[in-house]
Design a protein around this motif. Structure first.
Motif, PDB file in Angstrom:
ATOM      1  N   ASP A 197       3.914  -2.466  15.019  1.00  0.00           N
ATOM      2  CA  ASP A 197       4.778  -1.654  14.164  1.00  0.00           C
ATOM      3  C   ASP A 197       5.850  -2.526  13.510  1.00  0.00           C
ATOM      4  N   ARG A 198       6.491  -1.932  12.547  1.00  0.00           N
ATOM      5  CA  ARG A 198       7.529  -2.622  11.777  1.00  0.00           C
ATOM      6  C   ARG A 198       8.681  -3.081  12.675  1.00  0.00           C
TER       7      ARG A 198
ATOM      8  N   ASN B 213       4.466  -1.800   5.666  1.00  0.00           N
ATOM      9  CA  ASN B 213       4.434  -0.654   4.763  1.00  0.00           C
ATOM     10  C   ASN B 213       3.613   0.513   5.303  1.00  0.00           C
ATOM     11  N   SER B 214       3.392   0.508   6.615  1.00  0.00           N
ATOM     12  CA  SER B 214       2.690   1.608   7.302  1.00  0.00           C
ATOM     13  C   SER B 214       1.296   1.872   6.736  1.00  0.00           C
ATOM     14  N   GLN B 215       0.600   0.797   6.383  1.00  0.00           N
ATOM     15  CA  GLN B 215      -0.744   0.930   5.830  1.00  0.00           C
ATOM     16  C   GLN B 215      -1.810   0.359   6.767  1.00  0.00           C
TER      17      GLN B 215
END
Length: 177
Positions: A8-9, A43-45
Motif C-alpha cells: 500500500d501507499r 495511485n491505487s491501481q
C-alpha cells in the motif's frame, strides 16, 4: 510488507521517510521519478509491487541509503532501482511531473498516466499488458491511434510495428469490459 511485497501507499511513504532520514545522515539529497508498479500502487491501481522503479538515475548516496533501508526491512538489493530510466519517453518532462512526496533530503515525483502507459507499452512484458488495461481509462487518449501516435513521438527509435494500433485497441477494449 509481506514476503517482500509492498502492499500500500503507506508502506511506500514509510520507506521514503526512512530514505530521507538516511540521506540526511549522509548530508545528501536526492530525487526519485516513481514509475512502474510503484506508480500503480501509489495511485491505487495495483495491489502490490516488489520494487520502486525510478525513471531518473540514482546517485551513489541514494543507493547507499536504499541499501540501509533494505537491510532493516529484509528487502532485496535493488528494491529501489533506476532500471526504468531507459524507458522514459523523449516527449515527457520531469518538470511536469507531480511532486507526491517531499522532504528536505528527498523528493519523489510522479508522471501522468499517459507517460506510464507509453512506458509500459514500450517495455511490453506480460505484467505490462495487464497494467495497460488498468491504465487506459486514466489516460487522455481518445482513440488507439492517438496513443500510437504519442508512442511513435515518444520513442522514435522503436521499430515500426504495423500491429500497434490494433494492440492498443485490444487493450482499450479489454479496459471497458
Amino acid at each position: 510488507m509481506t514476503n517482500g511485497l509492498l502492499e500500500d501507499r503507506g508502506q511506500l511513504e514509510a520507506l521514503f521517510d526512512e530514505l530521507a532520514r538516511e540521506l540526511d545522515q549522509l548530508a545528501s539529497s536526492a530525487e526519485i521519478l516513481m514509475v512502474g508498479g510503484a506508480w500503480m500502487l501509489w495511485n491505487s491501481q495495483r495491489m502490490s509491487t516488489r520494487d520502486v522503479d525510478s525513471a531518473r538515475k540514482l546517485d551513489s548516496d541514494l543507493k547507499k541509503a536504499a541499501d540501509r533501508v533494505a537491510a532493516r526491512h529484509d528487502l532485496p538489493h535493488g528494491w529501489l532501482n533506476d532500471a526504468a530510466a531507459p524507458f522514459w519517453p523523449s516527449t515527457a518532462s520531469y518538470e511536469e511531473c507531480e511532486l507526491v512526496y517531499q522532504h528536505p533530503a528527498l523528493e519523489v515525483r510522479s508522471p501522468s498516466a499517459n507517460v506510464i502507459f507509453l512506458m509500459k507499452l514500450y517495455r511490453a512484458d506480460p505484467q505490462d499488458r495487464e497494467d495497460l488495461v488498468t491504465l487506459w481509462p486514466l489516460c487522455d487518449f481518445n482513440q488507439a491511434d492517438h496513443a500510437a501516435r504519442a508512442f511513435r513521438l515518444a520513442y522514435p527509435q522503436a521499430p515500426e510495428d504495423e500491429h500497434l494500433v490494433n494492440y492498443i485497441a485490444d487493450v482499450a477494449g479489454d479496459a471497458i469490459r
